[in-house]
Design a protein around this motif. Structure first.
Motif, PDB file in Angstrom:
ATOM      1  N   GLU A 178       1.851   7.728  -7.403  1.00  0.00           N
ATOM      2  CA  GLU A 178       2.378   7.226  -6.018  1.00  0.00           C
ATOM      3  C   GLU A 178       1.401   6.318  -5.101  1.00  0.00           C
ATOM      4  O   GLU A 178       1.454   5.269  -4.500  1.00  0.00           O
ATOM      5  CB  GLU A 178       2.888   8.259  -5.156  1.00  0.00           C
ATOM      6  N   HIS A 179       0.203   7.186  -5.128  1.00  0.00           N
ATOM      7  CA  HIS A 179      -1.003   6.715  -4.501  1.00  0.00           C
ATOM      8  C   HIS A 179      -1.723   5.338  -5.292  1.00  0.00           C
ATOM      9  O   HIS A 179      -1.828   4.428  -4.630  1.00  0.00           O
ATOM     10  CB  HIS A 179      -2.135   7.748  -4.462  1.00  0.00           C
ATOM     11  N   ARG A 182       0.757   2.242  -4.395  1.00  0.00           N
ATOM     12  CA  ARG A 182       0.489   1.707  -3.025  1.00  0.00           C
ATOM     13  C   ARG A 182      -0.708   0.949  -2.644  1.00  0.00           C
ATOM     14  O   ARG A 182      -0.631   0.027  -2.165  1.00  0.00           O
ATOM     15  CB  ARG A 182       0.399   3.132  -2.089  1.00  0.00           C
ATOM     16  N   GLU A 183      -1.616   1.405  -3.518  1.00  0.00           N
ATOM     17  CA  GLU A 183      -2.846   0.694  -3.886  1.00  0.00           C
ATOM     18  C   GLU A 183      -2.848  -0.849  -4.352  1.00  0.00           C
ATOM     19  O   GLU A 183      -3.360  -1.582  -3.968  1.00  0.00           O
ATOM     20  CB  GLU A 183      -3.951   1.402  -4.485  1.00  0.00           C
ATOM     21  N   LYS A 185      -0.088  -2.430  -4.550  1.00  0.00           N
ATOM     22  CA  LYS A 185       0.735  -3.468  -3.674  1.00  0.00           C
ATOM     23  C   LYS A 185      -0.092  -4.086  -2.593  1.00  0.00           C
ATOM     24  O   LYS A 185       0.376  -5.177  -2.003  1.00  0.00           O
ATOM     25  CB  LYS A 185       1.888  -2.364  -2.922  1.00  0.00           C
ATOM     26  N   GLU A 186      -1.295  -3.615  -2.197  1.00  0.00           N
ATOM     27  CA  GLU A 186      -2.215  -4.527  -1.280  1.00  0.00           C
ATOM     28  C   GLU A 186      -2.485  -5.631  -2.015  1.00  0.00           C
ATOM     29  O   GLU A 186      -3.015  -6.710  -1.097  1.00  0.00           O
ATOM     30  CB  GLU A 186      -3.317  -3.478  -1.163  1.00  0.00           C
ATOM     31  N   TYR A 204       7.779  -0.309  -5.492  1.00  0.00           N
ATOM     32  CA  TYR A 204       7.236  -0.148  -4.054  1.00  0.00           C
ATOM     33  C   TYR A 204       7.299  -1.634  -3.413  1.00  0.00           C
ATOM     34  O   TYR A 204       6.692  -2.499  -4.250  1.00  0.00           O
ATOM     35  CB  TYR A 204       5.715   0.205  -4.247  1.00  0.00           C
ATOM     36  N   GLY A 206       6.560  -2.266  -0.359  1.00  0.00           N
ATOM     37  CA  GLY A 206       5.709  -2.206   0.792  1.00  0.00           C
ATOM     38  C   GLY A 206       6.264  -1.385   1.793  1.00  0.00           C
ATOM     39  O   GLY A 206       5.728  -0.844   2.989  1.00  0.00           O
ATOM     40  N   ASP A 207       7.448  -1.233   1.934  1.00  0.00           N
ATOM     41  CA  ASP A 207       8.284  -0.470   2.997  1.00  0.00           C
ATOM     42  C   ASP A 207       8.772   0.937   2.451  1.00  0.00           C
ATOM     43  O   ASP A 207       8.726   1.789   2.863  1.00  0.00           O
ATOM     44  CB  ASP A 207       9.406  -1.139   3.513  1.00  0.00           C
ATOM     45  N   LEU A 209       9.362   3.297  -1.242  1.00  0.00           N
ATOM     46  CA  LEU A 209       9.272   3.591  -2.379  1.00  0.00           C
ATOM     47  C   LEU A 209      10.189   4.160  -3.280  1.00  0.00           C
ATOM     48  O   LEU A 209      10.923   5.107  -2.770  1.00  0.00           O
ATOM     49  CB  LEU A 209       7.912   4.798  -2.739  1.00  0.00           C
TER      50      LEU A 209
END
Length: 266
Positions: A178-179, A182-183, A185-186, A204, A206-207, A209
């Motif tokens: 999950e971490h 999110r990384e 997605k940047e 994901y 961005g809003d 998951l």
């Protein structure tokens, strides 16, 4: 709906069993997508002039894909030597053949405006055309980066609508997927999708998951399962369905592929 896949193909040689099957992410996605109702799929790839190239050409033709988009080049066709251990594929050797440093001139591409989505792979070629395709034709783009989560080739993610990763190795290494998603997605405005094998998948936007569970299956061979997930996920989204349904269809496709040896054909 029309989908174009560009990039890798190979002969998957199950050396211990004396059997071979066609494979490669881009080719598999095209084949699996073409089997879905209402979807037309094409594949652009490079084959050698050897007997393995003849095998691949015939297998692709038998699936009903347009063989005029196959480029035959003097040399050997890519071959992956595969072992199967407890239903899991083990890649023992890979001969890249004519795909090594292959370049795809823009004029070798079909009319991109005819397609709803173009799919690339980290192992293939043609990704250099991604930004042009998006800016000139507005076509949706996706790429499978496999387990190459920190690869420099992820630099095309800003141009992508869908970025796919295989994150099973993260769990084995004790890293929180999950971490990581999110990384990743940047790097993109598009969706990031991470398959996790028996642990399901994550998406994901961005809003939110989204999570998917892998359905139970008696595994024969996992080869092609991730590609089946990608094809089903993409086509379901292109039909306008919500993310959670695309995840469900992806897992159903992956489950069905796990019940046979090889990705398809053979």
């Amino acid at each position: 709906m029309r989908l174009l896949a560009v990039g890798d193909n190979c002969v998957d040689h199950y050396v211990e069993l004396g059997r071979r099957f066609p494979g490669g992410n881009a080719l598999n996605v095209a084949v699996y997508a073409s089997r879905l109702p209402g979807v037309e799929a094409d594949y652009v790839g490079v084959l050698g002039t050897d007997s393995e190239g003849d095998f691949m050409f015939n297998q692709i033709q038998a699936q009903g894909l347009d063989t005029s988009l196959l480029h035959r080049r003097k040399g050997e066709t890519a071959v992956t030597t595969i072992l199967v251990r407890n239903g899991e594929r083990v890649f023992a050797d890979y001969r890249e053949g004519v795909q090594m440093n292959a370049v795809l001139p823009r004029e070798s591409l079909p009319d991109v405006s005819r397609y709803d989505l173009v799919h690339f792979t980290v192992w293939g070629f043609g990704r250099e055309h991604a930004e042009w395709m998006r800016e000139s034709h507005g076509v949706k783009l996706s790429c499978d980066f496999s387990s190459q989560l920190d690869d420099p080739r992820t630099e095309i993610m800003p141009s992508l609508n869908y970025s796919f990763f295989s994150g099973g190795g993260l769990i084995r290494d004790g890293v929180d997927p999950e971490h990581k998603i999110r990384e990743l997605k940047e790097k993109t405005q598009g969706l990031v999708v991470m398959t996790l094998g028996e642990h399901g998948s994550l998406v994901y936007d961005g809003d939110e998951l989204y999570r998917g569970e892998a359905p139970p299956v008696e595994v024969v061979d996992t080869l092609g399962a991730g590609d089946g997930y990608i094809a089903a996920f993409l086509c379901t989204r292109l039909w306008g369905e919500p993310i959670q349904k695309a995840i469900l269809k992806g897992h159903e496709a992956a489950r069905d592929i796990c019940t046979r040896l090889g990705a398809w054909g053979g």
